[in-house]
Scaffold this motif. Sequence first.
Motif, short mmCIF file in Angstrom:
data_model
loop_
_atom_site.label_atom_id
_atom_site.label_comp_id
_atom_site.label_asym_id
_atom_site.label_seq_id
_atom_site.Cartn_x
_atom_site.Cartn_y
_atom_site.Cartn_z
N GLU A 58 0.90 -1.09 0.11
CA GLU A 58 -0.14 0.08 -0.11
C GLU A 58 1.02 1.44 -0.01
O GLU A 58 0.67 2.22 -0.70
CB GLU A 58 -0.73 -0.08 1.31
N THR A 150 -4.10 -10.66 -5.34
CA THR A 150 -5.00 -9.42 -4.85
C THR A 150 -4.60 -8.24 -5.08
O THR A 150 -5.27 -7.19 -5.47
CB THR A 150 -5.27 -9.66 -3.10
N GLU A 151 -3.42 -7.82 -4.76
CA GLU A 151 -2.61 -6.75 -4.70
C GLU A 151 -2.34 -6.41 -6.41
O GLU A 151 -2.52 -5.17 -6.54
CB GLU A 151 -0.95 -6.66 -4.18
N LYS A 154 -5.73 -5.16 -7.42
CA LYS A 154 -6.00 -3.68 -7.13
C LYS A 154 -5.03 -2.69 -7.59
O LYS A 154 -5.39 -1.73 -7.94
CB LYS A 154 -5.65 -3.73 -5.42
N THR A 155 -3.85 -3.22 -8.00
CA THR A 155 -2.99 -2.22 -8.71
C THR A 155 -3.42 -1.78 -10.21
O THR A 155 -3.42 -0.74 -10.37
CB THR A 155 -1.52 -2.90 -8.79
N SER A 158 -6.35 0.49 -9.72
CA SER A 158 -6.12 1.82 -9.11
C SER A 158 -5.12 2.41 -10.18
O SER A 158 -5.48 3.90 -10.18
CB SER A 158 -5.25 1.62 -7.89
N ASN A 204 -8.06 6.19 -0.91
CA ASN A 204 -8.30 5.04 -0.48
C ASN A 204 -9.81 4.36 -0.77
O ASN A 204 -10.18 3.49 -0.66
CB ASN A 204 -7.90 4.51 0.74
N ALA A 206 -12.85 4.18 -2.92
CA ALA A 206 -12.96 3.76 -4.22
C ALA A 206 -13.98 4.70 -5.05
O ALA A 206 -13.63 5.19 -6.07
CB ALA A 206 -13.77 2.21 -4.35
#
Length: 233
Positions: A58, A150-151, A154-155, A158, A204, A206
């Motif tokens: 993060e 998951t990361e 998310k990356t 984002s 952070n 959404a």
Amino acid sequence: MKALLKLISLEIRKNKLKSLLTGAAIVNLAILAFMILVIFIDQSESEGTFNTYSDVFEGLFVFVKAAYLIFASVIISKLIIDEYKNNTITLLFMYPISRKKLMTAKIMIVFIFTFVSIIVSSIVIGAILLGINYFVNIVQGELTLHLITTELIKTVASAFYAAGIALIPLYFGMKKKSVPATIVSAVLVTSLISGGFDQARLGNLAAVSISLGLLGAGIAFLAIRNIEHKDIA
């Protein structure tokens, strides 16, 4: 689509944008050095910020996103604002090329560069940090395939929103025909969504990221739509 890709290629060559890769490499080295410094200093604190791999990922994304949002404003300045400020855009508009396609090509370069750079930088720097941690074992916890997957998801998500947010400074730059206004607005937007570790960040949320991404897309759409009638003087 072929015409648009050709315009993108021409813009990259005309503005010597391959040099941006050198700039991106320097940015990534700076982020890596800063992350290593922060993680090592963090371990001396009684309540560390980077206690888990999730915390590290993060924190890394916050730095990468902030760096490339500002980097994108520099590209916007070079590709668009400078040409309006110096009136060299007039020469471009004399060619038998659609103004809308030309502006679309410029904006696509900014969007794609920001999107790809955030993803690649996050993965590369993250992998290096994991490699370093393998030997020094500072970050505790288990690194699982589920966490990595998951990361990564998310990356990517984002980074897509961030690439949209990166277009927001275009409004201020076009309005003032000013490079400083473009870059300062990027810094302000970045500060707004990336400030702090220990408190809730707007970035952070959404809904905030999506809304700002859509705002950037809307600004880009209006810049393209109005280009045929916009006064270039």
